[in-house]
Write a protein that holds these residues in place. Sequence first.
Motif, PDB file in Angstrom:
ATOM      1  N   ASP B 179      55.444  34.895 -87.017  1.00 37.74           N
ATOM      2  CA  ASP B 179      54.168  34.288 -87.435  1.00 37.74           C
ATOM      3  C   ASP B 179      53.442  33.573 -86.303  1.00 37.74           C
ATOM      4  OD1 ASP B 179      54.647  35.149 -90.011  1.00 37.74           O
ATOM      5  OD2 ASP B 179      55.382  33.207 -90.733  1.00 37.74           O
ATOM      6  N   VAL B 180      54.159  33.324 -85.202  1.00 38.03           N
ATOM      7  CA  VAL B 180      53.597  32.436 -84.174  1.00 38.03           C
ATOM      8  C   VAL B 180      52.328  33.028 -83.546  1.00 38.03           C
ATOM      9  CG1 VAL B 180      54.055  31.380 -81.925  1.00 38.03           C
ATOM     10  CG2 VAL B 180      55.787  31.282 -83.718  1.00 38.03           C
ATOM     11  N   ALA B 181      52.272  34.330 -83.436  1.00 36.93           N
ATOM     12  CA  ALA B 181      51.103  34.958 -82.795  1.00 36.93           C
ATOM     13  C   ALA B 181      49.880  35.012 -83.704  1.00 36.93           C
ATOM     14  CB  ALA B 181      51.474  36.371 -82.340  1.00 36.93           C
ATOM     15  N   LEU B 182      50.039  34.712 -84.977  1.00 37.94           N
ATOM     16  CA  LEU B 182      48.904  34.814 -85.902  1.00 37.94           C
ATOM     17  C   LEU B 182      47.828  33.781 -85.555  1.00 37.94           C
ATOM     18  CD1 LEU B 182      50.878  35.216 -89.265  1.00 37.94           C
ATOM     19  CD2 LEU B 182      49.681  37.017 -87.971  1.00 37.94           C
ATOM     20  N   PRO B 183      46.575  34.119 -85.821  1.00 34.34           N
ATOM     21  CA  PRO B 183      45.467  33.203 -85.485  1.00 34.34           C
ATOM     22  C   PRO B 183      45.315  32.107 -86.550  1.00 34.34           C
ATOM     23  CG  PRO B 183      44.600  35.236 -86.403  1.00 34.34           C
ATOM     24  CD  PRO B 183      46.106  35.407 -86.341  1.00 34.34           C
ATOM     25  N   ILE B 184      46.366  31.276 -86.665  1.00 34.29           N
ATOM     26  CA  ILE B 184      46.391  30.219 -87.694  1.00 34.29           C
ATOM     27  C   ILE B 184      46.760  28.901 -87.016  1.00 34.29           C
ATOM     28  CG2 ILE B 184      47.522  29.421 -89.818  1.00 34.29           C
ATOM     29  CD1 ILE B 184      48.170  32.411 -90.389  1.00 34.29           C
ATOM     30  N   TRP B 185      46.029  27.870 -87.335  1.00 40.28           N
ATOM     31  CA  TRP B 185      46.286  26.535 -86.784  1.00 40.28           C
ATOM     32  C   TRP B 185      47.605  25.968 -87.306  1.00 40.28           C
ATOM     33  CZ3 TRP B 185      44.193  23.798 -82.960  1.00 40.28           C
ATOM     34  CH2 TRP B 185      44.520  22.437 -82.863  1.00 40.28           C
ATOM     35  N   ALA B 186      48.382  25.343 -86.433  1.00 40.98           N
ATOM     36  CA  ALA B 186      49.616  24.673 -86.852  1.00 40.98           C
ATOM     37  C   ALA B 186      49.709  23.359 -86.086  1.00 40.98           C
ATOM     38  CB  ALA B 186      50.832  25.555 -86.561  1.00 40.98           C
ATOM     39  N   GLU B 187      50.163  22.319 -86.755  1.00 39.17           N
ATOM     40  CA  GLU B 187      50.302  21.030 -86.074  1.00 39.17           C
ATOM     41  C   GLU B 187      51.306  20.149 -86.790  1.00 39.17           C
ATOM     42  OE1 GLU B 187      46.412  19.122 -86.135  1.00 39.17           O
ATOM     43  OE2 GLU B 187      46.737  18.303 -88.141  1.00 39.17           O
ATOM     44  N   ARG B 188      51.750  19.140 -86.068  1.00 36.76           N
ATOM     45  CA  ARG B 188      52.573  18.084 -86.649  1.00 36.76           C
ATOM     46  C   ARG B 188      51.730  16.812 -86.655  1.00 36.76           C
ATOM     47  NH1 ARG B 188      55.576  14.018 -84.347  1.00 36.76           N
ATOM     48  NH2 ARG B 188      57.203  13.166 -85.698  1.00 36.76           N
ATOM     49  N   ILE B 189      51.664  16.152 -87.809  1.00 36.05           N
ATOM     50  CA  ILE B 189      50.910  14.905 -87.909  1.00 36.05           C
ATOM     51  C   ILE B 189      51.924  13.761 -88.045  1.00 36.05           C
ATOM     52  CG2 ILE B 189      49.214  13.587 -89.233  1.00 36.05           C
ATOM     53  CD1 ILE B 189      48.107  16.226 -90.324  1.00 36.05           C
ATOM     54  N   PRO B 190      52.112  12.961 -86.973  1.00 37.28           N
ATOM     55  CA  PRO B 190      53.065  11.855 -87.077  1.00 37.28           C
ATOM     56  C   PRO B 190      52.575  10.828 -88.098  1.00 37.28           C
ATOM     57  CG  PRO B 190      52.400  12.247 -84.789  1.00 37.28           C
ATOM     58  CD  PRO B 190      51.467  13.017 -85.659  1.00 37.28           C
ATOM     59  N   ILE B 191      53.506  10.253 -88.824  1.00 41.82           N
ATOM     60  CA  ILE B 191      53.211   9.196 -89.791  1.00 41.82           C
ATOM     61  C   ILE B 191      54.075   7.997 -89.425  1.00 41.82           C
ATOM     62  CG2 ILE B 191      53.298   8.533 -92.241  1.00 41.82           C
ATOM     63  CD1 ILE B 191      51.347  10.833 -91.693  1.00 41.82           C
ATOM     64  N   ARG B 192      53.477   6.816 -89.412  1.00 38.85           N
ATOM     65  CA  ARG B 192      54.327   5.659 -89.197  1.00 38.85           C
ATOM     66  C   ARG B 192      53.835   4.487 -90.022  1.00 38.85           C
ATOM     67  NH1 ARG B 192      51.077   6.144 -84.692  1.00 38.85           N
ATOM     68  NH2 ARG B 192      49.918   4.241 -84.273  1.00 38.85           N
ATOM     69  N   THR B 193      54.783   3.645 -90.408  1.00 34.88           N
ATOM     70  CA  THR B 193      54.459   2.451 -91.184  1.00 34.88           C
ATOM     71  C   THR B 193      54.511   1.278 -90.231  1.00 34.88           C
ATOM     72  OG1 THR B 193      55.290   3.448 -93.200  1.00 34.88           O
ATOM     73  CG2 THR B 193      55.164   1.039 -93.153  1.00 34.88           C
ATOM     74  N   VAL B 194      53.395   0.551 -90.143  1.00 34.99           N
ATOM     75  CA  VAL B 194      53.271  -0.473 -89.109  1.00 34.99           C
ATOM     76  C   VAL B 194      52.900  -1.827 -89.700  1.00 34.99           C
ATOM     77  CG1 VAL B 194      52.641   1.175 -87.295  1.00 34.99           C
ATOM     78  CG2 VAL B 194      50.850   0.101 -88.673  1.00 34.99           C
ATOM     79  N   VAL B 195      53.169  -2.829 -88.906  1.00 34.11           N
ATOM     80  CA  VAL B 195      52.841  -4.213 -89.228  1.00 34.11           C
ATOM     81  C   VAL B 195      51.382  -4.462 -88.855  1.00 34.11           C
ATOM     82  CG1 VAL B 195      53.380  -6.596 -88.559  1.00 34.11           C
ATOM     83  CG2 VAL B 195      55.239  -4.907 -88.822  1.00 34.11           C
ATOM     84  N   GLY B 196      50.634  -5.113 -89.751  1.00 28.04           N
ATOM     85  CA  GLY B 196      49.273  -5.536 -89.428  1.00 28.04           C
ATOM     86  C   GLY B 196      49.286  -6.933 -88.821  1.00 28.04           C
ATOM     87  N   ALA B 197      48.113  -7.453 -88.515  1.00 32.34           N
ATOM     88  CA  ALA B 197      48.017  -8.806 -87.947  1.00 32.34           C
ATOM     89  C   ALA B 197      48.457  -9.819 -89.006  1.00 32.34           C
ATOM     90  CB  ALA B 197      46.584  -9.083 -87.519  1.00 32.34           C
ATOM     91  N   PRO B 198      49.496 -10.601 -88.726  1.00 33.94           N
ATOM     92  CA  PRO B 198      49.960 -11.585 -89.712  1.00 33.94           C
ATOM     93  C   PRO B 198      48.840 -12.563 -90.070  1.00 33.94           C
ATOM     94  CG  PRO B 198      51.601 -11.287 -87.989  1.00 33.94           C
ATOM     95  CD  PRO B 198      50.372 -10.559 -87.548  1.00 33.94           C
ATOM     96  N   GLU B 199      48.765 -12.920 -91.362  1.00 34.03           N
ATOM     97  CA  GLU B 199      47.710 -13.814 -91.864  1.00 34.03           C
ATOM     98  C   GLU B 199      48.345 -15.125 -92.280  1.00 34.03           C
ATOM     99  OE1 GLU B 199      46.226 -11.464 -95.097  1.00 34.03           O
ATOM    100  OE2 GLU B 199      45.455  -9.895 -93.771  1.00 34.03           O
ATOM    101  N   PRO B 200      48.231 -16.161 -91.418  1.00 34.41           N
ATOM    102  CA  PRO B 200      48.832 -17.448 -91.779  1.00 34.41           C
ATOM    103  C   PRO B 200      48.195 -17.996 -93.053  1.00 34.41           C
ATOM    104  CG  PRO B 200      48.102 -17.420 -89.471  1.00 34.41           C
ATOM    105  CD  PRO B 200      47.552 -16.192 -90.122  1.00 34.41           C
ATOM    106  N   CYS B 201      48.953 -18.724 -93.848  1.00 35.52           N
ATOM    107  CA  CYS B 201      48.408 -19.388 -95.034  1.00 35.52           C
ATOM    108  C   CYS B 201      47.301 -20.340 -94.594  1.00 35.52           C
ATOM    109  CB  CYS B 201      49.506 -20.152 -95.757  1.00 35.52           C
ATOM    110  SG  CYS B 201      48.890 -21.050 -97.205  1.00 35.52           S
ATOM    111  N   PRO B 202      46.127 -20.272 -95.216  1.00 33.67           N
ATOM    112  CA  PRO B 202      45.035 -21.165 -94.796  1.00 33.67           C
ATOM    113  C   PRO B 202      45.312 -22.637 -95.128  1.00 33.67           C
ATOM    114  CG  PRO B 202      44.347 -19.747 -96.623  1.00 33.67           C
ATOM    115  CD  PRO B 202      45.710 -19.300 -96.223  1.00 33.67           C
TER     116      PRO B 202
END
Lengths: 237, 237
Positions: B179-202
């Motif tokens: 299948d590799v030679a076929l004219p079809i797009w293939a990709e890997r989309i990395p996914i990650r779970t990340v920390v946002g900017a911590p929000e101190p208690c006001p």
Amino acid sequence: MSDAPAYPVTSVNRVRRLHERGSYDHATVHAILDAAALCHIAYVVDGQPYCTPTLFWREGERLYWHGSSASRMLSGQSGGEPVCLTVSHLDSLVLARSGFNHSVDYRSAMAFGRARIVDDEHEKARALAAMIDRFYPGRWATLRPATQQEIKATRVIGMTIEQASAKVRAKGIGDDEADVALPIWAERIPIRTVVGAPEPCPRLAAGVERPETLAGYREGRRLDDALTQAHATTFPG
Amino acid sequence: MSDAPAYPVTSVNRVRRLHERGSYDHATVHAILDAAALCHIAYVVDGQPYCTPTLFWREGERLYWHGSSASRMLSGQSGGEPVCLTVSHLDSLVLARSGFNHSVDYRSAMAFGRARIVDDEHEKARALAAMIDRFYPGRWATLRPATQQEIKATRVIGMTIEQASAKVRAKGIGDDEADVALPIWAERIPIRTVVGAPEPCPRLAAGVERPETLAGYREGRRLDDALTQAHATTFPG
């Protein structure tokens, strides 16, 4: 809101703890489901509960997932066995001034029903296409067509949602009022699941361009947003 | 590797599908567990399987989670009922040139055992502290102490891991060679779970500074890395 379509509430799906966080309307439940790629499914084989992560998708009030025809999970989900399919999104870690008030913000949905093999040829073919298009709108038609052997090796399971509930916490820090003055640090740490930079296959055929329909998957975007958009594109309304 | 400590393999936890992705050694299973805050637990009440998301933590070969004394989940997990606790990390979406070869990269672990209420006062007190410190090393000792009422309102469940398995896919695109030679797009989309900017208690009390022990939770960092580090700090070795 009371006229909005909702799932029936029984002793199975009634949110008992912190019931103010619970809801049963289709819109809330479906939004949580459609923002996810992965669910966890609880099922029972010979009295032993299993919790298996798997990809899934929703069409109306039906949920689908798939796997190998040789899968243990699927062989325990073929003849109407009860299952519970759960999706959860972790939105933040909440650090309060007491251990008791530490928490997390989240969105979760539980859907209950009976799992059955999709053995109708037409529904199965449609489901295999929908599984791809739900994530990548329009992609199925561009792929190398499925072979009979591949279709035979794949089992599709369908479940009509009989009961469901959603549970959402989005309040951040919820300390006891008496604790707020204490000299203790408290914060909310947002958590998000995001798309990284897409990595094209290094062996792409010459001249093949990234399809416009994948534009929703771009570096830094929230995965739940990208999945919600893809679902709405493939299953509008 | 064959001398490394491993969980016994039985018909319950043996990885049957794509068994080359499976392993049973403590190091692999524990690394997947310790990189997560949230698990999903499958359990059975009156023949109905439930799949509930919850926070959990590991100490040696024991897993703990907690909840309200009024919780349905926990009332079905008090006297040695079999449960399955599963953790999964979604690492990428894989777009291949055929529907059949579409996939995801992931790390998952399933742990089987019997859930029992922790009713020993000493173990329960230790567990409540460990639940905070596992996420935020050293934090328990800095908090407003737990009241008797809070301790009474909280139920802690413990489970010794009897069997476990890990399943990992990390191969990206795996197209059929033809299948590799076929004219079809293939990709890997990395996914990650990340920390946002911590929000101190006001409403923080004057002069309270963010503890150094929270430095691992900083904007943009992978959550699985931050959790792994916190666990190793609180439970070294």
